[in-house]
Design a protein around this motif. Sequence first.
Motif, PDB file in Angstrom:
ATOM      1  N   GLN A 107       0.845  -1.255  -0.007  1.00 35.63           N
ATOM      2  CA  GLN A 107       0.126  -0.106  -0.004  1.00 35.63           C
ATOM      3  C   GLN A 107       0.869   1.416   0.088  1.00 35.63           C
ATOM      4  OE1 GLN A 107      -3.292  -0.585   3.331  1.00 35.63           O
ATOM      5  NE2 GLN A 107      -1.646  -2.360   3.583  1.00 35.63           N
ATOM      6  N   ILE A 108       2.103   1.442  -0.227  1.00 36.35           N
ATOM      7  CA  ILE A 108       3.098   2.299  -0.002  1.00 36.35           C
ATOM      8  C   ILE A 108       2.814   3.426  -0.647  1.00 36.35           C
ATOM      9  CG2 ILE A 108       5.199   1.572  -1.079  1.00 36.35           C
ATOM     10  CD1 ILE A 108       6.608   2.960   1.142  1.00 36.35           C
ATOM     11  N   GLY A 109       2.393   3.069  -2.114  1.00 37.94           N
ATOM     12  CA  GLY A 109       2.132   4.218  -3.192  1.00 37.94           C
ATOM     13  C   GLY A 109       0.993   5.141  -2.595  1.00 37.94           C
ATOM     14  N   LYS A 110      -0.060   4.265  -2.302  1.00 38.21           N
ATOM     15  CA  LYS A 110      -1.396   5.004  -1.715  1.00 38.21           C
ATOM     16  C   LYS A 110      -1.045   5.745  -0.628  1.00 38.21           C
ATOM     17  CE  LYS A 110      -4.564   2.596   0.393  1.00 38.21           C
ATOM     18  NZ  LYS A 110      -5.280   1.514   0.462  1.00 38.21           N
ATOM     19  N   PHE A 111      -0.282   5.362   0.250  1.00 41.54           N
ATOM     20  CA  PHE A 111       0.234   6.073   1.745  1.00 41.54           C
ATOM     21  C   PHE A 111       0.938   7.418   1.052  1.00 41.54           C
ATOM     22  CE2 PHE A 111       0.590   2.002   4.096  1.00 41.54           C
ATOM     23  CZ  PHE A 111      -0.615   2.049   4.402  1.00 41.54           C
ATOM     24  N   ILE A 112       1.802   7.501   0.245  1.00 36.38           N
ATOM     25  CA  ILE A 112       2.464   8.345  -0.036  1.00 36.38           C
ATOM     26  C   ILE A 112       1.839   9.437  -1.070  1.00 36.38           C
ATOM     27  CG2 ILE A 112       4.696   9.230  -1.654  1.00 36.38           C
ATOM     28  CD1 ILE A 112       5.994   6.543  -0.895  1.00 36.38           C
TER      29      ILE A 112
END
Length: 364
Positions: free
Chosen positions: A244-249
Motif C-alpha cells: 500500500q506504500i504508493g497509496k500512503f505516499i
Amino acid sequence: MADFIPVYEPVLGGNEKKYVLDCLETGWISSLGKYVPEFEQEFSSFCSRKFGVSVANGTVALQLALMALDIREGDEVIVPDLTFVATANAVSYTGAKPVFVDSEPDTWNMDPSRIEEKITKKTKAIIPVSLFGHPCDMDPILEIAKDHELFVIEDAAEAHGSEYKGRKSGSFGDVSCFSFYGNKIITTGEGGMCVTDNEKLANEMRFLKDHGMSSEKRYWHSKVGFNFRMTNIQAAIGVAQLEQIGKFIESKRKIARQYNSLLKDVKGISLPPEMPWAKSVYWMYSILVGDDYGMSRDELAARLKAAKIDSRPFFYPMHQLPMYKSERQFPVAERLSAQGLNLPSSPMLSKEDIERICRVIAEK
Ligand SMILES: *Cc1c(COP(=O)(O)O)cnc(C)c1O
C-alpha cells in the motif's frame, strides 16, 4: 465537540490481518518464516537496492550498519545536529563519537557546506538524515565522502519512497537504514532494515545481527554478535504495508498540498520545504512559527490542544542534550527547533480535519 485528531495513526487496511493470521496458523511466529525474506527482497527492490537485512528497529539498523563498517571507539561520525536522537545514539553505541553539523535553512537537513570543516583524521563516516521525509542534497555529500574516503550511511527512517533527482532515498551511499515504527511511512509495529548493494556488507550485517554465528558451522561464533532479528509476524505486516506504500505516499502528498494552500497566506507561518530536485513524502507535515506570527510555537500547540488537535514540537538539537552538550554554535538548528511544529500527518486525515486544523492556526 469535535473529535480528537492525533498526530499520527497507522493505516492497517490491507492484507495485514490475513498475513499475520497465516503466521499464527502455521506456527511461524519467530524470525524464521517466509515473510522475512519476502519483505527483505521487496523492500530492498523498492529502494533500488540489491540486498535487504531486516532488524528489530531503526536504531539497531543504524548500529548494525556502523558495526559492519567496523566503526569503533576512537572514530568520529558526522551527523546532523537536528535529528531524532537515535541517529547520534547509534554512533555512541559503537564507541565512536558523533560530530554534529548545523542545518541548512532551505531543506532543514544537514548543511552540506558545513560538513568539511568537521572532518578530522578520525572521521570515518557521514550519516545524512532525510528529516520529516525531505531528502538530503546527496550530490555534494557523496562528493565530500569520496574526496575524504568516508562511508555514507543514509538514515532514511523518515523518508521511505522520497526521491532525490528522481532517485529513491535509500539508494545512496554504502548502506541505508529504515525504521518501521508505528508512525513511519510504513510500519511493522517495531522494525527496521538496512539496504545495500554491497554483498559483503550485507553478509556481515546478517552475521552480526544473528549472534555472529557462522553460516557454515552451527553454534560457531567468531565475534561478539547481537540478536537484532525481526520476527515473521513483523515482516508479514511489512509485506502488507508495502503493498500500500504508493497509496500512503500519494495521500501524504495530497495532505501536504491541502495544508499548503490553507496556510500559505498566514502571516508568520513558514511552510515545509520541497526543493525543485526533491520529492518529499512529508512524513510529518511541519511548519515554522515565526516571530511575526503573534504567538510562540508552544502557545500555538496549546491552542491546538484546546481544540482537540495533537501536534509535536521539533526535536531538540543534539548539542543541547546533556550527553552531547557542546558550546559550539548551531544557529539554524536552534531556530528550527524552537519554531518547528509537526501537525497531524496520518495518511487517513480528511479534508475536513485539515480545514479544522488550519482554521485554528489562521484565526488566532
Ligand atoms: C524513527 C527514527 C529512527 C529510529 O527508529 P526506531 O525504529 O524508532 O528505532 C532513527 N532515525 C530517525 C531519523 C528516526 O526518525
